[in-house]
Design a protein around this motif. Sequence first.
Motif, mmCIF file in Angstrom:
data_model
loop_
_atom_site.group_PDB
_atom_site.id
_atom_site.type_symbol
_atom_site.label_atom_id
_atom_site.label_comp_id
_atom_site.label_asym_id
_atom_site.label_seq_id
_atom_site.Cartn_x
_atom_site.Cartn_y
_atom_site.Cartn_z
ATOM 1 N N UNK A 144 -59.825 -23.593 69.164
ATOM 2 C CA UNK A 144 -58.817 -22.903 69.805
ATOM 3 C C UNK A 144 -57.848 -22.384 68.871
ATOM 4 N N UNK A 145 -57.372 -23.378 68.300
ATOM 5 C CA UNK A 145 -56.135 -22.999 67.217
ATOM 6 C C UNK A 145 -56.616 -22.359 66.178
ATOM 7 N N UNK A 146 -58.037 -22.135 65.885
ATOM 8 C CA UNK A 146 -58.367 -21.353 64.799
ATOM 9 C C UNK A 146 -58.526 -20.105 65.231
ATOM 10 N N UNK A 147 -58.771 -19.774 66.618
ATOM 11 C CA UNK A 147 -58.591 -18.387 66.947
ATOM 12 C C UNK A 147 -57.373 -17.681 66.258
ATOM 13 N N UNK A 148 -56.155 -18.312 66.358
ATOM 14 C CA UNK A 148 -55.006 -17.813 65.879
ATOM 15 C C UNK A 148 -55.081 -17.213 64.389
ATOM 16 N N UNK A 172 -63.028 -29.062 59.832
ATOM 17 C CA UNK A 172 -61.824 -29.464 59.725
ATOM 18 C C UNK A 172 -61.696 -30.576 60.884
ATOM 19 N N UNK A 173 -61.923 -30.274 62.014
ATOM 20 C CA UNK A 173 -61.660 -31.243 62.978
ATOM 21 C C UNK A 173 -62.428 -32.644 62.412
ATOM 22 N N UNK A 174 -63.637 -32.582 62.231
ATOM 23 C CA UNK A 174 -64.347 -33.908 61.790
ATOM 24 C C UNK A 174 -63.542 -34.516 60.617
ATOM 25 N N UNK A 175 -62.880 -33.706 59.799
ATOM 26 C CA UNK A 175 -62.131 -34.374 58.754
ATOM 27 C C UNK A 175 -60.736 -35.158 59.215
ATOM 28 N N UNK A 176 -60.192 -34.311 60.354
ATOM 29 C CA UNK A 176 -59.091 -35.053 60.854
ATOM 30 C C UNK A 176 -59.278 -36.050 61.410
ATOM 31 N N UNK A 177 -60.554 -36.227 62.184
ATOM 32 C CA UNK A 177 -60.963 -37.554 62.863
ATOM 33 C C UNK A 177 -61.329 -38.771 62.032
ATOM 34 N N UNK A 178 -61.783 -38.199 60.850
ATOM 35 C CA UNK A 178 -62.025 -39.271 59.836
ATOM 36 C C UNK A 178 -60.834 -40.027 59.352
ATOM 37 N N UNK A 179 -59.859 -39.187 58.994
ATOM 38 C CA UNK A 179 -58.522 -39.497 58.672
ATOM 39 C C UNK A 179 -57.873 -40.573 59.636
ATOM 40 N N UNK A 180 -58.106 -40.059 61.109
ATOM 41 C CA UNK A 180 -57.464 -40.682 61.841
ATOM 42 C C UNK A 180 -58.003 -42.170 62.122
ATOM 43 N N UNK A 196 -53.424 -29.022 57.499
ATOM 44 C CA UNK A 196 -52.458 -29.178 58.462
ATOM 45 C C UNK A 196 -52.960 -28.883 59.783
ATOM 46 N N UNK A 197 -53.860 -28.276 59.878
ATOM 47 C CA UNK A 197 -54.736 -28.142 61.148
ATOM 48 C C UNK A 197 -55.515 -29.362 61.272
ATOM 49 N N UNK A 198 -55.909 -30.192 60.302
ATOM 50 C CA UNK A 198 -56.687 -31.328 60.483
ATOM 51 C C UNK A 198 -55.787 -32.423 61.125
ATOM 52 N N UNK A 199 -54.358 -32.415 60.688
ATOM 53 C CA UNK A 199 -53.528 -33.188 60.962
ATOM 54 C C UNK A 199 -53.412 -33.003 62.693
ATOM 55 N N UNK A 200 -53.393 -31.734 63.189
ATOM 56 C CA UNK A 200 -53.485 -31.429 64.546
ATOM 57 C C UNK A 200 -54.470 -32.147 65.390
ATOM 58 N N UNK A 201 -55.922 -31.823 64.641
ATOM 59 C CA UNK A 201 -57.187 -32.416 65.284
ATOM 60 C C UNK A 201 -56.874 -33.796 65.553
ATOM 61 N N UNK A 238 -49.521 -20.109 58.510
ATOM 62 C CA UNK A 238 -49.890 -21.056 59.717
ATOM 63 C C UNK A 238 -49.811 -22.626 59.462
ATOM 64 N N UNK A 239 -49.428 -22.988 58.008
ATOM 65 C CA UNK A 239 -49.263 -24.194 57.586
ATOM 66 C C UNK A 239 -48.159 -24.654 58.435
ATOM 67 N N UNK A 240 -46.991 -23.773 58.430
ATOM 68 C CA UNK A 240 -45.800 -24.193 59.445
ATOM 69 C C UNK A 240 -45.912 -24.458 60.839
ATOM 70 N N UNK A 241 -46.809 -23.269 61.056
ATOM 71 C CA UNK A 241 -47.215 -23.323 62.562
ATOM 72 C C UNK A 241 -47.863 -24.635 63.121
ATOM 73 N N UNK A 242 -48.837 -24.877 62.173
ATOM 74 C CA UNK A 242 -49.567 -26.284 62.750
ATOM 75 C C UNK A 242 -48.554 -27.238 62.682
ATOM 76 N N UNK A 243 -47.686 -27.331 61.502
ATOM 77 C CA UNK A 243 -46.825 -28.647 61.755
ATOM 78 C C UNK A 243 -46.079 -28.620 62.649
ATOM 79 N N UNK A 244 -45.444 -27.532 63.078
ATOM 80 C CA UNK A 244 -44.475 -27.519 64.042
ATOM 81 C C UNK A 244 -45.183 -27.838 65.553
#
Lengths: 331, 505
Positions: A111-115, A237-245, A78-83, A134-140
């Motif tokens: 920064x989001x991972x600090x949470x 996680x960020x690299x994964x999200x970027x690859x998906x995008x 869910x964090x990767x989606x945000x990335x 956090x899944x819900x937090x990230x989605x929201x």
Amino acid sequence: MTALPAKQGKTTARILLDWAAVITLLLCFVIFTLVKGRSFMSENNMINILRAMSITTVFGIAATVTMSTDGFDMSMCTLASCSAYVFVSMYLWYGLSLGMSIVVSILITLIMYQLTMFLILVCKIPDMLATAALMFVHQGLGQWYIGGGAVSTGMRLPNGNPPVRTTLSADFSAIGRAPWIIIITLVCVLLAYILLEHTRQGRYMYAIGGNREAARLSGINVKGYRYLAGMITAVFIAIGGIMVASRTSSAQVMNSDGYLMQSLAAVFVGRSVGGAEKPNAIGTLVGALLVSTLENGLTILAVPYYMLPAVKGGVLALALIAAYAGKKENN
Amino acid sequence: MDKITLGTRNVSVAFPGVKALSNVDFEISTGEIRALVGANGAGKSTLMKVLAGANPSYTGEVYENGQVVDIRTPLAAKRMGIQIVYQEVDTALIPTFTVAENVMLNETILHGRGMMNWHKINKQAREVLDRLQINVNVKTLVQNLSLAQKQMVLIARAIQSKCNFLLLDEPTAPLSDTETRELFMLVRHLRETENIAIVFISHRIGEVIQICDSYTVMRNGEIVDTTAITPETTSREIVEKMLGRSFSESFPKEETTIGDVVLEVDNLSGADGKVDGVSLHVRSGEIIGIAGLVGAGKSELCKTLFGAYKATGGSIRLHGKELRMKIPSHAVKNGLALVPEERRKEGVMVSENVAFNLSAASLRKHSVASFLNRPSINANAKRFVDDLGIVTPSITQVVKNLSGGNQQKVSVGKWLAADCSVYIFDEPTKGVDVGAKREIFHLINDIAKQGNAVIYASCENAEILSITDRVYVMFDGRVTAELVTKDTNEDEIMFYAVGSEHASA
């Protein structure tokens, strides 16, 4: 090069079980080749498999680093989606260069991972529970940022302003295509492998994962290294999200969320590869390869798409049974 | 009420390499409170486990009213009315269940139907607690109870089932004075109202004299004596029987040059009250002992000194400089080393290999930037495997496959590689055989000879006497005496360790 213990009297059965995932993988190749011949065993199809494997592997590597310290992150995808939202919006909406978009996306993810780290290390919530919340937090948060819709070419910003860019460059799309997606993945695996097996920090992480109290009493700064593992996880996680995008040429709503389970499966299958007994980068690669080979082969065998999950799940379960059955520690 | 007698005849238990019990004849009848005393490792708990059916490998006979019985499972013992309450109460309770459920747990498991009859469970639990005059709400969750209350819940569980013999394994060790008094009232009440015999294991001799009718002394797996307690019985007499006069294991103390004060501890408190105002100092080349019984706070003191438990008051100074340690990592940076008591859980990483364990505390020395220098790690491992005589097929052997003594050497070697100046040993000889013990002693002497300060915590007074220069005796988290080793003896240490106050000061 995972330091294999020279156990005396290792039985043939044990050796077979240690390599069960690899044997299953080879069997899949042999069977699919025998049945389907060139339509499976072709250069194009092999690249297909590797490409399909890539994203699962990168998320698997993120999970491997977390799990090396005995952590667990259910919210990584869910964090990767945000990335991905950040990455594509930086590129399209605000016209940042591709490189800068990647950098900003990784920074925001960190920064989001600090949470995540705050909940786990400071509030001392068990990993599983904290990251489930956090899944819900990230989605929201993510959907609030993109205004509830996808970020793609030709779409306006949530506030109605026109985007700076209206097309994606060839470089943008290249990240999600062979050969680059495969190269990036293999580099990620290599980096994680070097980190975990060949650096002091990596050994500390495994020591913490193996026995937190003994590690603490050896003078290892347990919280510090769990934090470090978290930060490294966030980068993957960020690299994964970027690859998906890049692969989908947009940041669709929740487009990475679905990768969680198969990435975790890859790590669990990989845990036992070669008798390593702990999450490790090479094992995760093998696990992800097994998942994507199965998917690819079964599709070529014309197994209906709605049957795929069941067959995939079954074979994975078999590989896991082979890996975990007959262990003394399991009671 | 008919008197029931339970006894053992010629009962022996052998563990690999040790004879835990040899030819024990023990007998107890209902209506009696019997103390079972002895030094650590005398075989008290092993004997209790035999009676509770938790040690199926005994040889010899157990009999009830003269009839030989076979108690090889806890269930068989329970059927005969033998109930045991182990010291670790939390292992026997389910914290998220209510008091009533925990009291009725055996009943529910043995005779429960498909549906929980809450009314009946609460009612029966209430009745048992009333019978014992225990004042606890049956609907409270057990996790909210104090330790003493948890123990009472376990006793209630034991009484709720058929119970003629109640075995209490060090019930008072974790309790406060008030809680102990409450427990004593309960125990006396039980003897008067139920047809029951109580076996009471305790290290606190004062309590034993106060509450028990008679005592049995064990030493080295044998029963030495069983005597009635009369107003004339003294602690000293029991302590002497516990120690016996035969000390076969002695290790020569090697001479070292004692220098300046290295570590100075002033009025240290912490570890949730288990360390209470401790002051001590160690000089370079000196080995000091921390003596005391199990639960006296020795481990807690060691861990507080090492920053592993939180210090709430007092100060620790190293070479005159005050240390502020929040986590063990700070202690290690300052040159402190701890070889903890729970070797497998805390001292070594059992699933890692010898080479990694030996470099775990000094990995920075064996890496270039962040990258591991494998040749250096391996050279380090080879050096300490040779120096300490660690018996292992190779340095890549996983530590869990080594023997206890060798694991301990790895646990010590890790710190030698890190060049520390203060070494804290917590029960380093626990679970190692005599040969390895001698080598570990030699090793500790060598550490002191090189000008390091050594703290040696042990409940084996014979060891303390043979290796240390000075001894601090602990009782209930406090230091009750500071003694010079060559001027003291086991009796004196034991005298202070059971909480006797200093008579002439």
